[in-house]
Design a protein around this motif. Sequence first.
Motif, PDB file in Angstrom:
ATOM      1  N   ASP A  67      18.561   2.572   0.935  1.00 51.78           N
ATOM      2  CA  ASP A  67      19.070   1.863   0.443  1.00 51.78           C
ATOM      3  C   ASP A  67      20.815   1.392   0.409  1.00 51.78           C
ATOM      4  O   ASP A  67      21.316   1.830   1.499  1.00 51.78           O
ATOM      5  N   LEU A  68      21.081   0.370  -0.061  1.00 52.27           N
ATOM      6  CA  LEU A  68      22.258  -0.161  -0.372  1.00 52.27           C
ATOM      7  C   LEU A  68      23.280  -0.601  -1.824  1.00 52.27           C
ATOM      8  O   LEU A  68      22.209  -0.924  -1.861  1.00 52.27           O
ATOM      9  N   LEU A  81      20.256 -11.385   6.034  1.00 53.89           N
ATOM     10  CA  LEU A  81      19.443 -10.143   7.246  1.00 53.89           C
ATOM     11  C   LEU A  81      19.858  -8.832   6.556  1.00 53.89           C
ATOM     12  O   LEU A  81      18.144  -8.101   6.520  1.00 53.89           O
ATOM     13  N   ASN A  82      20.498  -8.370   5.506  1.00 55.52           N
ATOM     14  CA  ASN A  82      20.996  -7.235   5.065  1.00 55.52           C
ATOM     15  C   ASN A  82      20.369  -7.203   3.564  1.00 55.52           C
ATOM     16  O   ASN A  82      20.422  -6.311   2.955  1.00 55.52           O
ATOM     17  N   ALA A  83      20.723  -7.909   2.846  1.00 57.04           N
ATOM     18  CA  ALA A  83      20.124  -8.281   1.189  1.00 57.04           C
ATOM     19  C   ALA A  83      18.946  -7.037   0.335  1.00 57.04           C
ATOM     20  O   ALA A  83      19.052  -6.957  -0.210  1.00 57.04           O
ATOM     21  N   GLY A  90      22.888  -3.135  -7.038  1.00 59.36           N
ATOM     22  CA  GLY A  90      23.530  -3.411  -5.947  1.00 59.36           C
ATOM     23  C   GLY A  90      24.627  -4.677  -5.936  1.00 59.36           C
ATOM     24  O   GLY A  90      23.622  -5.491  -6.983  1.00 59.36           O
ATOM     25  N   VAL A  91      25.281  -4.813  -5.549  1.00 54.07           N
ATOM     26  CA  VAL A  91      26.418  -5.678  -5.420  1.00 54.07           C
ATOM     27  C   VAL A  91      26.369  -6.590  -4.024  1.00 54.07           C
ATOM     28  O   VAL A  91      26.329  -5.885  -2.796  1.00 54.07           O
ATOM     29  N   ILE A  92      26.533  -8.046  -3.871  1.00 50.23           N
ATOM     30  CA  ILE A  92      27.000  -8.327  -2.831  1.00 50.23           C
ATOM     31  C   ILE A  92      29.010  -9.391  -3.343  1.00 50.23           C
ATOM     32  O   ILE A  92      28.851 -10.159  -3.825  1.00 50.23           O
ATOM     33  N   VAL A  93      29.573  -8.350  -2.143  1.00 48.74           N
ATOM     34  CA  VAL A  93      31.025  -9.343  -2.173  1.00 48.74           C
ATOM     35  C   VAL A  93      30.756 -10.340  -0.767  1.00 48.74           C
ATOM     36  O   VAL A  93      31.039 -10.203   0.413  1.00 48.74           O
ATOM     37  N   ALA A  94      30.888 -11.588  -1.433  1.00 47.35           N
ATOM     38  CA  ALA A  94      31.013 -12.841  -0.041  1.00 47.35           C
ATOM     39  C   ALA A  94      31.376 -13.533  -0.357  1.00 47.35           C
ATOM     40  O   ALA A  94      32.245 -13.745  -1.122  1.00 47.35           O
ATOM     41  N   VAL A 101      24.486 -17.496  -1.305  1.00 43.35           N
ATOM     42  CA  VAL A 101      23.192 -17.601  -2.215  1.00 43.35           C
ATOM     43  C   VAL A 101      22.192 -16.359  -1.708  1.00 43.35           C
ATOM     44  O   VAL A 101      22.109 -15.480  -0.341  1.00 43.35           O
ATOM     45  N   VAL A 102      22.221 -15.805  -2.917  1.00 41.38           N
ATOM     46  CA  VAL A 102      20.966 -14.675  -2.579  1.00 41.38           C
ATOM     47  C   VAL A 102      19.356 -14.708  -2.899  1.00 41.38           C
ATOM     48  O   VAL A 102      19.179 -15.942  -3.588  1.00 41.38           O
ATOM     49  N   PRO A 103      19.415 -14.715  -1.875  1.00 49.26           N
ATOM     50  CA  PRO A 103      17.534 -14.882  -1.554  1.00 49.26           C
ATOM     51  C   PRO A 103      16.419 -14.174  -2.675  1.00 49.26           C
ATOM     52  O   PRO A 103      17.024 -12.757  -3.507  1.00 49.26           O
TER      53      PRO A 103
END
Length: 591
Positions: A67-68, A81-83, A90-94, A101-103
């Motif tokens: 996982d991530l 591709l990776n979320a 987990g968090v996304i820094v974009a 946009v979070v899928p």
Amino acid sequence: MISQLSWKIGGQQGEGVESTDRIFSTALNRLGYYLYGYRHFSSRIKGGHTNNKIRISTSPIRSISDDLDILVAFDQETIDLNAHELHGSGVIVADAKFNPVVPEGVNAKLFAVPITSIAEELGTSLMKNMVASGASWALLGLPLEVFNKAVEEEFGRKGPAIVEKNVEAVKRGADYVLELAGGPLDQFKLEPADGKQKLFMIGNDAIGLGAVAAGCRIMSAYPITPASEIMEYLIKKLPKFGGTVIQTEDEIAAVTMAIGSSYAGVRSMTASAGPGLSLMMEAIGLAGMTEIPVVIVDTQRGGPSTGLPTKQEQSDIHALIYGTHGEIPKIVLAPSSIEECFYDTVQAFNLAEKYQVPVILATDLQLSLGKQSCEMLDYDKIQIERGYIVKDIPEREDQSVFNRYAFTESGISPRVLPGDKNGIHHVTGVEHDEAGRPSESPVNRKKMMDKRLRKLAKLEVENPIHLHAPHAEPDLLIVGMGSTGGTIDQARLRLNGEGITSNHMTVRLLHPFPAEEVREQMAKAKKIVVLENNATGQLANLIKLNVGYHDKIVNVLKYDGNPFLPAEIFERCQEAAGIKAQEELVKNGNI
């Protein structure tokens, strides 16, 4: 506090993903954390999705994680591709530039940071990688001065002004995300590392360092992924020790030049991947026939033909062993860790000269290019063994030439270096007599073939297998090679938790195959799972040919270009042990 964490950065190739990963991981290494990296990249110079994933731990690790925790995204494609790897916290820094946009179905918190805008305010969008890495570093709550030191090391050669700009980019990225998040995130607070100095390198660098330590002074090679870093490393290092690297016009020239240099008495090597290995086959046969030692590195990648140049595979096994026409003695070693890449390279040169044979060192893309922590190397372990080289050769009264290929009980003949007095002899790729002169005599032919082939009858190789065998009669014996070892060990921990006993064997000597050592372990297990990155089960076939136990062996194959994940091995081993099948029967009401 947590003991490990997984971080990934992605974007378009040529966008600074690699340098961001390098600085981020260097800073973590300075703090003493153990790291294991996986690099996904396209076979082109610029463009196409690429990502680098790092697993960070307070204890030794040798595999990527399932996982991530943190995903840093320079574009929406990276998120798409990776979320799915992100777990619930987990968090996304974009980069806010592309309106991220979070899928649907992904439960992760998004921090949209104006990464590109901040970089442009500082003078150039090229610094967006420093803004992004500063933002993700800040979420971990780690000291910024350590990261700034890594930035200084990366950009110091460009002058203090550039360093200052990049340090400012890191600070602005950190300040922005901390304001969004309200401070460092508690779920990502890592336990302190041990602070001990560790090496952090790819397998190719370890092979290059091993070659220098072994006394190699000539490398001839043609650039090819994923072997090129060995040549690039040695270009920088060998001249300091009186050696040289020669970029040849192709792989045929590379291997024949290495053979010629070795004949002259210089420890020599070449390195390539599957396509180059194919071109080298006739020359490898020449080294076997003329009994000239040479070391060849094969960094396996996706095939056949050009195939998948930048993706993982272990499909050269049959070629390594059976690729040459005719029959010659050769040795094929398969290191499975960064440390082994170093020590096995030294061993390869010693074996090549001791037995006067070609020695092939077989890695795979993940081991060659995956950057990992390893303990400091012990140079006191290194011993140079040059084999049966003779000097002070007496003159012969009959004025006959030196018997370079003399028949001996061991099959190893006296070797003389060109220029030594009274050492003159003939060298040819056709069958020859003891002095090297061409001979088609049936009697001589049989004697000479027998002589060459018995050289390896008493081969001595350090640790032909690696074994983790806590169980006397395990449910499973899991067998692998190359980079799969650490992933297998992680899967075994979960298997033990499910009550499935398992031992783990890594095959490190592919040829001549260590049949007795392998047979002893296979006899004890109820089932044998052979795990490899190819479509035809080449390692399993090798085991069946040399050991047997066909009825016990279960193939676990992956050949989509990606390395195994621990969860994949766990699930397939459950199936092999019959656990999955039983669960299905219970689910369907049949038990």
